[in-house]
Write a protein that holds these residues in place. Structure first.
Motif, PDB file in Angstrom:
ATOM      1  N   LYS A  43     -20.243  14.284   3.696  1.00 38.66           N
ATOM      2  CA  LYS A  43     -21.289  14.795   4.585  1.00 38.66           C
ATOM      3  C   LYS A  43     -20.902  16.119   5.226  1.00 38.66           C
ATOM      4  O   LYS A  43     -21.770  16.894   5.633  1.00 38.66           O
ATOM      5  N   ARG A  44     -19.611  16.388   5.338  1.00 39.61           N
ATOM      6  CA  ARG A  44     -19.138  17.652   5.916  1.00 39.61           C
ATOM      7  C   ARG A  44     -18.453  18.542   4.874  1.00 39.61           C
ATOM      8  O   ARG A  44     -17.742  19.471   5.222  1.00 39.61           O
ATOM      9  N   ARG A  45     -18.646  18.196   3.616  1.00 41.53           N
ATOM     10  CA  ARG A  45     -18.044  18.944   2.510  1.00 41.53           C
ATOM     11  C   ARG A  45     -16.529  19.025   2.648  1.00 41.53           C
ATOM     12  O   ARG A  45     -15.905  20.065   2.415  1.00 41.53           O
ATOM     13  N   GLN A  46     -15.965  17.916   3.047  1.00 40.67           N
ATOM     14  CA  GLN A  46     -14.518  17.794   3.127  1.00 40.67           C
ATOM     15  C   GLN A  46     -14.024  16.899   1.992  1.00 40.67           C
ATOM     16  O   GLN A  46     -14.814  16.280   1.283  1.00 40.67           O
ATOM     17  N   ARG A  47     -12.722  16.834   1.807  1.00 40.86           N
ATOM     18  CA  ARG A  47     -12.152  16.017   0.744  1.00 40.86           C
ATOM     19  C   ARG A  47     -11.041  15.143   1.324  1.00 40.86           C
ATOM     20  O   ARG A  47     -10.402  15.513   2.319  1.00 40.86           O
ATOM     21  N   ILE A  48     -10.839  14.019   0.671  1.00 42.31           N
ATOM     22  CA  ILE A  48      -9.712  13.174   1.033  1.00 42.31           C
ATOM     23  C   ILE A  48      -8.812  13.017  -0.186  1.00 42.31           C
ATOM     24  O   ILE A  48      -9.232  13.253  -1.325  1.00 42.31           O
ATOM     25  N   ASP A  49      -7.586  12.633   0.055  1.00 47.32           N
ATOM     26  CA  ASP A  49      -6.609  12.407  -1.008  1.00 47.32           C
ATOM     27  C   ASP A  49      -6.408  10.896  -1.146  1.00 47.32           C
ATOM     28  O   ASP A  49      -5.804  10.272  -0.265  1.00 47.32           O
ATOM     29  N   PRO A  50      -6.915  10.271  -2.226  1.00 45.42           N
ATOM     30  CA  PRO A  50      -6.805   8.812  -2.376  1.00 45.42           C
ATOM     31  C   PRO A  50      -5.371   8.302  -2.322  1.00 45.42           C
ATOM     32  O   PRO A  50      -5.107   7.233  -1.759  1.00 45.42           O
ATOM     33  N   ASP A  51      -4.431   9.050  -2.908  1.00 45.75           N
ATOM     34  CA  ASP A  51      -3.031   8.619  -2.880  1.00 45.75           C
ATOM     35  C   ASP A  51      -2.472   8.656  -1.456  1.00 45.75           C
ATOM     36  O   ASP A  51      -1.756   7.751  -1.026  1.00 45.75           O
ATOM     37  N   GLN A  52      -2.813   9.702  -0.724  1.00 47.17           N
ATOM     38  CA  GLN A  52      -2.339   9.810   0.660  1.00 47.17           C
ATOM     39  C   GLN A  52      -2.999   8.755   1.539  1.00 47.17           C
ATOM     40  O   GLN A  52      -2.388   8.275   2.504  1.00 47.17           O
ATOM     41  N   LEU A  73       0.823  -1.207   0.000  1.00 46.84           N
ATOM     42  CA  LEU A  73       0.000   0.000   0.000  1.00 46.84           C
ATOM     43  C   LEU A  73       0.858   1.258   0.000  1.00 46.84           C
ATOM     44  O   LEU A  73       0.551   2.235  -0.697  1.00 46.84           O
ATOM     45  N   LEU A  74       1.923   1.234   0.768  1.00 51.38           N
ATOM     46  CA  LEU A  74       2.826   2.387   0.830  1.00 51.38           C
ATOM     47  C   LEU A  74       3.454   2.640  -0.534  1.00 51.38           C
ATOM     48  O   LEU A  74       3.534   3.793  -0.991  1.00 51.38           O
ATOM     49  N   ALA A  75       3.894   1.577  -1.206  1.00 51.03           N
ATOM     50  CA  ALA A  75       4.479   1.733  -2.535  1.00 51.03           C
ATOM     51  C   ALA A  75       3.453   2.275  -3.529  1.00 51.03           C
ATOM     52  O   ALA A  75       3.761   3.156  -4.344  1.00 51.03           O
ATOM     53  N   MET A  76       2.227   1.783  -3.448  1.00 49.04           N
ATOM     54  CA  MET A  76       1.170   2.265  -4.337  1.00 49.04           C
ATOM     55  C   MET A  76       0.891   3.745  -4.101  1.00 49.04           C
ATOM     56  O   MET A  76       0.657   4.505  -5.038  1.00 49.04           O
ATOM     57  N   GLY A  77       0.931   4.153  -2.830  1.00 53.83           N
ATOM     58  CA  GLY A  77       0.695   5.559  -2.524  1.00 53.83           C
ATOM     59  C   GLY A  77       1.795   6.449  -3.055  1.00 53.83           C
ATOM     60  O   GLY A  77       1.530   7.525  -3.608  1.00 53.83           O
ATOM     61  N   LEU A  78       3.046   6.026  -2.894  1.00 58.85           N
ATOM     62  CA  LEU A  78       4.173   6.822  -3.395  1.00 58.85           C
ATOM     63  C   LEU A  78       4.160   6.906  -4.915  1.00 58.85           C
ATOM     64  O   LEU A  78       4.625   7.894  -5.496  1.00 58.85           O
ATOM     65  N   LEU A  79       3.611   5.871  -5.563  1.00 58.87           N
ATOM     66  CA  LEU A  79       3.496   5.873  -7.024  1.00 58.87           C
ATOM     67  C   LEU A  79       2.208   6.547  -7.494  1.00 58.87           C
ATOM     68  O   LEU A  79       1.923   6.554  -8.697  1.00 58.87           O
ATOM     69  N   ARG A  80       1.414   7.046  -6.537  1.00 64.16           N
ATOM     70  CA  ARG A  80       0.173   7.767  -6.837  1.00 64.16           C
ATOM     71  C   ARG A  80      -0.801   6.893  -7.639  1.00 64.16           C
ATOM     72  O   ARG A  80      -1.315   7.287  -8.694  1.00 64.16           O
ATOM     73  N   LEU A  81      -1.058   5.714  -7.124  1.00 64.12           N
ATOM     74  CA  LEU A  81      -1.946   4.760  -7.793  1.00 64.12           C
ATOM     75  C   LEU A  81      -3.333   4.725  -7.148  1.00 64.12           C
ATOM     76  O   LEU A  81      -4.064   3.758  -7.319  1.00 64.12           O
ATOM     77  N   GLY A  82      -3.692   5.771  -6.439  1.00 66.14           N
ATOM     78  CA  GLY A  82      -4.999   5.791  -5.802  1.00 66.14           C
ATOM     79  C   GLY A  82      -6.157   5.717  -6.773  1.00 66.14           C
ATOM     80  O   GLY A  82      -7.261   5.311  -6.404  1.00 66.14           O
ATOM     81  N   PHE A  83      -5.907   6.051  -8.023  1.00 70.29           N
ATOM     82  CA  PHE A  83      -6.978   6.051  -9.028  1.00 70.29           C
ATOM     83  C   PHE A  83      -7.485   4.642  -9.345  1.00 70.29           C
ATOM     84  O   PHE A  83      -8.545   4.486  -9.955  1.00 70.29           O
TER      85      PHE A  83
END
Length: 389
Positions: free
Chosen positions: A292-301, A113-123
């Motif tokens: 629900k709170r109009r917030q955003r998350i970063d899939p890669d992070q 998972l860490l490698a996928m995140g560093l490679l920005r594979l959250g998509f």
């Protein structure tokens, strides 16, 4: 720097009211998390205390690296089942090799998972079919629930498939332990009533909807307390009722997992599947609550945060973890404002591991089986069958 350490964003504006809200949410989530952690460790075929260990370091690490303000990571039913299925092919339950393989799987899953995140594979989550994921989770929930029925009845029903377990239950029903069945049946009925009717009853009595929802989510604690007192007071362990028994007190000692290449090769594919399923569940829950709170998350992070959480789980003697839907919703409803709520929960879980484990000696395993059944049946998406058809 802030890209990889979102903690810097919310710490800059952290204040006393926010801290108070997070602390209150942490208390409520901890009450719910203790029985769940024990139950999911047993579901994974591991000693009960391993569930507690897996609920400390991951929460702290997610608070540092995660972008969701309310997501609560820890052991969950589906990943616990996948861990048991994978590790059971390598070693026998109850052995040091079994625990070592589960720990190594957590670390390997975290590294992936860490490698996928560093490679920005959250998509990649966007390419996973919802019917496939829904079907997988629903089928796993059914398998988990049926697999816990022997624990409710006090019988043994070995088997790896649904059919094998059902046949085992039919063959072993003659050995039903009435005391185990009474405790397990009570816990199951109480938890089911709490989930289906308690909230409406509380609202009719004037309790606010949010508070009522939190009380409902904390119902397993009441079931644990009542059945534990009954097992202790009536001496039911001497009458064949399986109890949790001794749970070692104290915090886990950090240690490296086994570095045996053959072991890592054997768990490579299961670890990859656990990583993928865990990430999809995590990002789905995080996005739903953030919206629900109009917030955003970063899939890669989120990949990085979940990877760090799993590495922390493995290095502290735990097993694979992910974002849990039920406890995240409780965290949200209880008013958590930042990931600090998870850090406070980790501290509370550590204190519970240090001081409360002797009180759990007489906790019936049937109660934990009932807790799992009620929790996983909520994952079954019956409406998906019609949509898929």
């Amino acid at each position: 720097m802030k890209r990889y350490f979102p903690i810097l964003d919310w710490l800059a504006v952290y204040n006393r009211p926010t801290a108070a809200a997070d602390l209150m949410a942490a208390v409520i989530v901890t009450i719910m998390l203790i029985p769940q952690s024990l139950a999911y460790a047993l579901l994974a075929g591991l000693p009960a205390e391993v569930g507690l260990y897996a609920s400390i370091a991951p929460l702290l690490l997610y608070a540092v690296f995660g972008t969701s303000r309310t997501l609560a990571v820890g052991p969950v039913a589906v990943v616990s089942l996948m861990t048991a299925a994978a590790v059971g092919q390598i070693a026998s339950q109850g052995t040091a090799e079994y625990l070592g393989a589960a720990i190594a799987m957590a670390v390997l899953s975290g590294l992936m998972l860490l490698a996928m995140g560093l490679l920005r594979l959250g998509f990649i989550a966007n390419f996973l079919s919802h019917p496939v994921i829904s079907g997988f989770i629903s089928a796993s929930a059914v398998l988990i629930a049926v697999g816990q029925i022997p624990g409710i009845l006090g019988i043994s029903a070995p088997g790896h498939t649904l059919i094998e377990v059902v046949i085992g239950i039919a063959k072993g029903i003659g050995g039903l332990n009435p005391f185990t069945f009474a405790l397990g049946g009570f816990a199951l009925a109480f938890l089911w009533w709490s989930r289906s009717s308690l909230k409406a009853l509380l609202q009719r009595r004037g309790v606010r909807p949010g508070v009522a929802a939190v009380i409902v989510r904390a119902a397993p604690v009441a079931a644990v307390a009542l059945t534990t007192l009954a097992a202790w007071g009536l001496g039911l362990a001497e009458r064949g009722v399986a109890v949790v028994g001794d749970i070692p007190s104290g915090l886990p000692m950090p240690a490296l997992p086994s570095l045996d290449p053959a072991l890592w090769q054997a768990i490579l594919l299961p670890a990859a599947l656990i990583s993928l399923v865990g990430y999809v569940e995590t990002v789905s829950v995080a996005q739903t609550l953030a919206a629900k709170r109009r917030q955003r998350i970063d899939p890669d992070q989120e990949l990085i945060a979940l990877g760090a959480s799993n590495i922390g789980a493995g290095l502290s003697g735990g097993f694979p973890v992910t974002g849990g839907f039920a406890r995240s919703v409780v965290n949200f409803d209880a008013g958590a404002q930042t990931p600090a709520a998870g850090a406070y929960t980790a501290v509370a879980m550590a204190l519970a591991t240090l001081f409360l484990t002797p009180l759990l000696y007489h906790l019936p395993k049937a109660t934990l089986a009932a807790t799992i059944i009620v929790a996983v049946l909520g994952l079954v998406d019956s409406s998906a069958v019609k949509r898929v058809w």
